[in-house]
Write a protein that holds these residues in place. Structure first.
Motif, PDB file in Angstrom:
ATOM      1  N   CYS A  11      -0.197 -33.913  50.320  1.00 32.84           N
ATOM      2  CA  CYS A  11      -1.134 -32.920  50.004  1.00 32.84           C
ATOM      3  C   CYS A  11      -1.438 -32.136  51.467  1.00 32.84           C
ATOM      4  CB  CYS A  11      -2.409 -33.471  49.357  1.00 32.84           C
ATOM      5  SG  CYS A  11      -2.383 -34.094  47.788  1.00 32.84           S
TER       6      CYS A  11
ATOM      7  N   HIS B  20      -1.474 -28.438  49.598  1.00 26.20           N
ATOM      8  CA  HIS B  20      -2.082 -28.683  47.994  1.00 26.20           C
ATOM      9  C   HIS B  20      -3.077 -27.983  47.822  1.00 26.20           C
ATOM     10  CE1 HIS B  20      -2.733 -31.205  44.195  1.00 26.20           C
ATOM     11  NE2 HIS B  20      -2.201 -29.979  43.805  1.00 26.20           N
TER      12      HIS B  20
ATOM     13  N   CYS C 292      -6.197 -29.040  46.809  1.00 24.95           N
ATOM     14  CA  CYS C 292      -7.112 -29.957  46.669  1.00 24.95           C
ATOM     15  C   CYS C 292      -7.940 -30.180  47.677  1.00 24.95           C
ATOM     16  CB  CYS C 292      -6.389 -31.158  46.122  1.00 24.95           C
ATOM     17  SG  CYS C 292      -5.496 -32.056  47.312  1.00 24.95           S
TER      18      CYS C 292
ATOM     19  N   TRP D 147       2.355 -34.686  43.239  1.00 25.99           N
ATOM     20  CA  TRP D 147       1.506 -34.605  44.599  1.00 25.99           C
ATOM     21  C   TRP D 147       0.798 -35.954  44.848  1.00 25.99           C
ATOM     22  CZ3 TRP D 147       1.384 -30.709  47.774  1.00 25.99           C
ATOM     23  CH2 TRP D 147       1.865 -29.336  46.920  1.00 25.99           C
TER      24      TRP D 147
ATOM     25  N   CYS E  83      -2.287 -36.771  45.813  1.00 22.52           N
ATOM     26  CA  CYS E  83      -3.381 -37.284  45.284  1.00 22.52           C
ATOM     27  C   CYS E  83      -3.350 -37.441  43.581  1.00 22.52           C
ATOM     28  CB  CYS E  83      -4.412 -35.911  45.287  1.00 22.52           C
ATOM     29  SG  CYS E  83      -3.800 -34.353  44.395  1.00 22.52           S
TER      30      CYS E  83
HETATM   31 ZN   LIG Z   1      -3.457 -32.842  46.242  1.00 28.69          ZN
END
Ligand SMILES: [Zn+2]
Length: 151
Positions: free
Chosen positions: A66, A71, A73, A116, A118
């Motif tokens: 990530c 990413h 997030c 991803w 996560c």
């Molecule tokens: Zn992520």
């Protein structure tokens, strides 16, 4: 208690213990194997040499951290305060390169998906996601003709 392992052996033991939390890519590969998927790794002949390739389904997977791949997030947003400009620029370059690879693969008729890091934390959610992916990207009808000899 003294340390009973000689150094070489101890590091092997440590490695095995550490292997319990696997790299993200290995986690995805294991889940795919459980689902009965056949795949190739890091095909250098494809743009960006995707981490996992299922040629029969024309499916290319990237397993991305990530932070490095920006990413959207909480983890991806955590840019170090020190050298912030450097990190922002570096990650922006990675994101641009990822988009280019994806476009190149899609232009060649590949279905491209990113898993991803996560997403891997929720092991219970990963397998249904992959199963859905495999179902959506089923083998193409009427593709291969003659021989069927694939690596
Ligand atoms: Zn992520």
């Amino acid at each position: 208690m003294t340390d009973v392992y000689p150094p070489a052996k101890r590091s092997a033991v440590m490695r095995r213990v550490k292997g319990r939390d696997t790299t993200p890519e290995l986690t995805v590969r294991r889940a795919l194997t459980r689902l009965g998927a056949r795949y190739r790794l890091h095909r250098k002949d494809l743009p960006g040499s995707p981490d996992i390739v299922m040629a029969g389904r024309r499916l290319a997977l990237f397993v991305h951290g990530c932070f490095w791949h920006g990413h959207d997030c909480a983890r991806g947003a955590r840019i170090p305060k020190a050298n912030r400009d450097y990190w922002v620029a570096k990650i922006a370059r990675n994101v641009a390169r990822d988009a280019k690879r994806r476009a190149e693969l899609e232009a060649q008729g590949w279905w491209v998906e990113t898993i991803w890091e996560c997403e891997l934390r929720d092991a219970a959610a990963l397998e249904p996601r992959l199963r859905h992916l495999l179902a959506s990207a089923g083998p193409r009808a009427g593709g291969a003709s003659g021989g069927g000899q694939s690596g």
